[in-house]
Design a protein around this motif. Structure first.
Motif, short mmCIF file in Angstrom:
data_model
loop_
_atom_site.label_atom_id
_atom_site.label_comp_id
_atom_site.label_asym_id
_atom_site.label_seq_id
_atom_site.Cartn_x
_atom_site.Cartn_y
_atom_site.Cartn_z
N THR A 294 1.23 -1.12 -0.08
CA THR A 294 -0.26 -0.02 0.46
C THR A 294 0.67 0.55 0.53
N ALA A 295 0.22 2.24 -0.57
CA ALA A 295 1.26 3.62 -0.29
C ALA A 295 1.78 3.75 1.20
N VAL A 296 1.40 3.71 2.53
CA VAL A 296 1.63 3.93 3.78
C VAL A 296 2.76 2.97 3.89
N GLU A 297 2.42 1.43 2.65
CA GLU A 297 3.49 0.66 3.24
C GLU A 297 4.87 1.01 2.64
N GLN A 298 4.68 1.55 1.50
CA GLN A 298 5.78 1.91 -0.16
C GLN A 298 6.39 3.72 0.88
N ILE A 299 6.11 4.00 2.03
CA ILE A 299 6.42 4.95 2.18
C ILE A 299 7.31 4.83 3.25
N LYS A 300 7.21 3.82 4.30
CA LYS A 300 7.91 2.99 5.51
C LYS A 300 8.74 2.56 4.96
N LYS A 301 8.96 1.71 3.86
CA LYS A 301 9.87 0.96 3.33
C LYS A 301 10.79 1.84 3.00
N ASN A 302 10.50 2.66 1.76
CA ASN A 302 11.31 4.26 1.99
C ASN A 302 12.24 4.74 2.41
N SER A 303 11.63 4.66 3.92
CA SER A 303 12.26 5.66 4.55
C SER A 303 12.82 4.83 5.43
N LEU A 304 12.69 3.50 4.89
CA LEU A 304 14.08 2.88 6.07
C LEU A 304 15.41 2.56 4.75
N GLU A 305 14.38 2.60 3.97
CA GLU A 305 15.80 2.04 2.56
C GLU A 305 16.81 4.02 2.67
N ASN A 306 16.48 5.28 2.82
CA ASN A 306 16.82 6.53 3.13
C ASN A 306 17.65 6.32 4.44
N GLU A 307 17.49 5.52 5.28
CA GLU A 307 17.69 5.67 6.73
C GLU A 307 18.87 4.61 6.40
N LYS A 308 19.27 3.95 5.86
CA LYS A 308 20.28 2.80 5.44
C LYS A 308 20.88 3.66 4.87
N GLN A 309 20.51 4.48 4.01
CA GLN A 309 21.16 4.83 2.75
C GLN A 309 22.14 6.55 3.76
N SER A 310 22.02 7.25 4.18
CA SER A 310 21.95 7.68 5.28
C SER A 310 23.05 7.78 5.83
N ALA A 311 22.68 6.92 6.82
CA ALA A 311 23.46 5.91 7.35
C ALA A 311 25.43 5.13 6.84
N ASP A 312 24.89 4.70 5.44
CA ASP A 312 25.89 4.06 4.63
C ASP A 312 26.74 5.38 4.40
N ILE A 313 26.54 7.01 3.61
CA ILE A 313 27.15 7.66 3.58
C ILE A 313 27.78 8.40 5.02
N SER A 314 27.12 7.83 5.89
CA SER A 314 27.29 8.75 7.03
C SER A 314 28.41 8.27 7.72
N ALA A 315 28.50 6.74 6.94
CA ALA A 315 29.59 6.14 7.67
C ALA A 315 31.15 6.36 6.17
N LEU A 316 30.99 6.39 5.73
CA LEU A 316 31.21 6.54 4.31
C LEU A 316 32.66 7.96 4.51
N ARG A 317 32.18 9.12 4.63
CA ARG A 317 32.30 10.15 5.25
C ARG A 317 32.97 10.52 6.24
N THR A 318 32.77 9.18 7.24
CA THR A 318 34.07 9.74 8.68
C THR A 318 35.08 8.79 8.16
N ASP A 319 34.93 7.31 6.80
CA ASP A 319 36.44 7.19 6.50
C ASP A 319 36.33 8.02 5.80
N VAL A 320 36.35 8.06 4.75
CA VAL A 320 37.20 9.62 4.35
C VAL A 320 37.33 11.34 4.92
N ASP A 321 37.40 11.04 5.33
CA ASP A 321 37.68 12.45 6.52
C ASP A 321 38.73 11.95 7.47
#
Length: 255
Positions: free
Chosen positions: A13-40
């Motif tokens: 459903t639309a709500v489930e898709q939003i939740k899924k996208n939110s979780l994926e975005n959180e994971k991507q943000s965490a990955d980017i943050s970890a990458l930024r920390t490694d690069v720094d």
């Protein structure tokens, strides 16, 4: 009534898709943050290593006399305006070209107060200074430093492009063994004065940087911010005092 089978629709459903996208975005943000920390971390380690290598090399050169050899092999020509001339100082021995010479460098200065690449001062423009130089040691120079800027900021930006290009090409053909350097040494915060303002200053500096790249010159970074410090200008609020000239000299020596 016959049994109607129910087929499960696994489309979220639309709500489930939003939740899924939110979780994926959180994971991507965490990955980017970890990458930024490694690069720094890697960059900090690289900076530390570079600083260590440079410091060790300077110490080595100082101990074995190589640093003095480097200084002795440099022959510098400063092409400048009233700043390089030392306008307002009690003695021109306090002007930054003289201070650079006092530090051990073979340094000459040709100046035109009020001049620039386009602006014509007491002794003409920077091009006029280059054309007039005839001391017979042109092939001995290793570096030509064009330092100024504020006088060009009063004039047409469109005409400035051609003036810089012509001057640099003329200097390169005359001083065949020298590296060309351009620096905007003035004040980026100057108030509106006869058409010179912050916008004009930024445009002038941009022309200098563009021609540094296009003409294979070296641009002297950050020199336009030096005179923002309190207490480095004379009473006219324009020209550097003795402390300001020492500041410029130290910066150019370290450059």
């Amino acid at each position: 009534m016959p049994f109607q089978p129910y087929f499960f629709n696994d489309t979220p459903t639309a709500v489930e898709q939003i939740k899924k996208n939110s979780l994926e975005n959180e994971k991507q943000s965490a990955d980017i943050s970890a990458l930024r920390t490694d690069v720094d971390g890697a960059l900090k380690e690289l900076n530390k290593n570079i600083a260590t290598v440079v410091t060790n090399k300077l110490n080595e050169w100082s101990e074995d006399g190589s640093l003095r050899t480097i200084i002795n092999t440099k022959k510098i020509l400063i092409v400048g305006d009233s700043y390089a001339y030392g306008t307002g100082l009690a003695s021109q021995s306090s002007a930054f070209p003289a201070l650079i010479s006092a530090a051990g460098f073979d340094c000459k200065a040709i100046t035109s107060p009020g001049g620039g690449f386009l602006a014509s001062g007491i002794n003409g423009s920077f091009l006029d200074l280059i054309n007039a130089y005839n001391d017979g040691d042109e092939l001995n120079f290793t570096d030509i430093l064009f330092v100024g800027g504020i006088n060009d900021s009063y004039l047409s930006i469109a005409s400035l492009h051609t003036a810089v290009e012509t001057c640099i090409n003329t200097a390169r053909n005359k001083f065949l063994n020298a590296t060309m350097h351009i620096g905007y040494i003035s004040q980026t915060t100057r108030l509106t004065d006869g058409g010179c303002n912050y916008e004009q200053v930024m445009k002038t500096r941009q022309v200098y940087t563009e021609h540094s790249r296009g003409a294979r010159c070296c641009y002297i970074l950050n020199c336009d911010y030096m005179l923002k410090q309190i207490g480095v200008l004379q009473a006219d609020g324009v020209h550097p005092n003795e402390q300001g000239h020492q500041l410029i000299a130290n910066y150019l020596i370290s450059y």
